[in-house]
Scaffold this motif. Structure first.
Motif, PDB file in Angstrom:
ATOM      1  N   ASP A   1     -13.693 139.809  74.801  1.00  0.00           N
ATOM      2  CA  ASP A   1     -14.914 140.661  75.486  1.00  0.00           C
ATOM      3  C   ASP A   1     -14.965 141.636  73.929  1.00  0.00           C
ATOM      4  OD1 ASP A   1     -16.609 142.632  76.746  1.00  0.00           O
ATOM      5  OD2 ASP A   1     -15.003 143.853  76.358  1.00  0.00           O
ATOM      6  N   PRO A   2     -15.666 140.806  72.880  1.00  0.00           N
ATOM      7  CA  PRO A   2     -16.210 141.679  71.894  1.00  0.00           C
ATOM      8  C   PRO A   2     -16.974 142.555  71.764  1.00  0.00           C
ATOM      9  CG  PRO A   2     -17.371 139.301  72.036  1.00  0.00           C
ATOM     10  CD  PRO A   2     -16.308 140.032  73.628  1.00  0.00           C
ATOM     11  N   ILE A   3     -17.937 142.677  72.520  1.00  0.00           N
ATOM     12  CA  ILE A   3     -18.988 144.104  72.800  1.00  0.00           C
ATOM     13  C   ILE A   3     -18.818 145.095  74.124  1.00  0.00           C
ATOM     14  CG2 ILE A   3     -21.938 143.829  73.513  1.00  0.00           C
ATOM     15  CD1 ILE A   3     -21.812 141.430  73.153  1.00  0.00           C
ATOM     16  N   PRO A   4     -19.161 145.825  72.983  1.00  0.00           N
ATOM     17  CA  PRO A   4     -18.734 147.469  74.481  1.00  0.00           C
ATOM     18  C   PRO A   4     -19.304 147.460  75.348  1.00  0.00           C
ATOM     19  CG  PRO A   4     -18.978 147.545  71.780  1.00  0.00           C
ATOM     20  CD  PRO A   4     -19.208 145.959  71.928  1.00  0.00           C
ATOM     21  N   ALA A   5     -18.393 148.094  76.125  1.00  0.00           N
ATOM     22  CA  ALA A   5     -19.237 148.551  77.960  1.00  0.00           C
ATOM     23  C   ALA A   5     -20.220 149.204  77.492  1.00  0.00           C
ATOM     24  CB  ALA A   5     -18.260 148.370  78.839  1.00  0.00           C
TER      25      ALA A   5
END
Length: 277
Positions: A165-169
């Motif tokens: 999951d490379p993109i922060p929520a």
């Protein structure tokens, strides 16, 4: 300070001092020579300026050399720091002998289904664990954000999986606000919505995630968690058998969706998930 940076600074300083010294010497020597030669009005007026001009020139050369040396030293120092930082990023963190033993025991029990040992066991931090209705979901946030799902019932027909999951929520995914709950129309009142990046993945692909169900219990682990990326799967742990239990579990998850569990003891302490309303 690196050795090369120190050498550059010392050499540049010595070179500047030599420039200044030689300029002063030759200036004074030329002045003495002119004093012993034929005398004239114009020549005598200029002769006292020779050593002064030589000293000024030597001083300027010294300053210029020191400036160049300092810039070279700063560049070498920054490069040395950059290399040391990148080296620390590459080197695997220290791993406890117990974790190595437990992870290898579970790896050996899988009879090669997990593939080859392509990377060392890595230490993660800020691990989140949730007991959904039908699965246990793990989210290791650092140094690489990894999400793993393990069905509670091995015969449910659903498969385990791990994904990066490379993109922060977005911040709203970390809440239990009315606005966030409204994104899950079938969310029961006494259940919690998925959390953080798990919620982000859920909302992007509801069909893939709906079977997991909503959150019954959740916690954040106080101690480190470990993950081992293999050529055909993962081993992760140690996670809690239950939020109120100090016993732990280590999970193996193949890329084909098969999972296995090894019970262990001394799972790290946990604390409540800080969800905003």
């Amino acid at each position: 300070m690196g050795d090369s940076a120190t050498i550059i600074l010392v050499v540049s300083s010595l070179a500047g001092n030599l420039f200044c010294g030689f300029s002063a010497y030759f200036g004074w020597a030329s002045y003495r020579k002119s004093q012993s030669g034929p005398k004239g009005r114009e020549g005598n007026a200029m002769k006292p300026l020779f050593p002064i001009m030589a000293l000024i020139l030597g001083g300027l050369l010294l300053i210029a050399t020191l400036i160049i040396g300092f810039k070279m030293w700063s560049h070498a120092e920054s490069k040395s720091t950059e290399i040391s930082q990148s080296t620390s990023d590459i080197l695997p963190p220290p791993t406890s002998p117990t974790i190595k033993h437990d992870f290898n025991a579970l790896y050996d029990a899988q009879s090669g289904e997990l593939g080859n040992k392509i990377k060392p066991i890595s230490e993660g931090s800020i691990a989140y664990q949730a007991w959904h209705e039908h699965a246990i979901v793990i989210w290791i946030k650092h140094p690489r954000s990894i999400i793993c799902v393990v069905p509670k019932d091995a015969d449910s027909g659903h498969t385990s999986f791990c994904e990066y999951d490379p993109i922060p929520a977005e911040p709203i995914y970390n809440t239990d606000s009315e606005k966030f709950r409204a994104m899950f129309p079938d969310l029961p009142e006494k259940k919690l919505p998925p959390f953080g990046s798990i919620a982000k993945h859920w909302l992007r692909d509801r069909e893939k995630w709906r079977w997991v169900g909503y959150v019954d219990q959740e916690c954040i682990l106080a101690g480190p968690s470990y993950y081992w990326e293999l050529s055909n799967g993962w081993i992760i742990g140690v996670f809690r058998l239950g939020r109120e239990s100090s016993d732990g579990e280590i999970f193996s998850i193949t890329n084909g969706g098969k999972s296995s569990v090894q019970r262990t003891v001394n799972a790290s302490d946990s604390f409540p998930v800080p969800r905003a309303k």
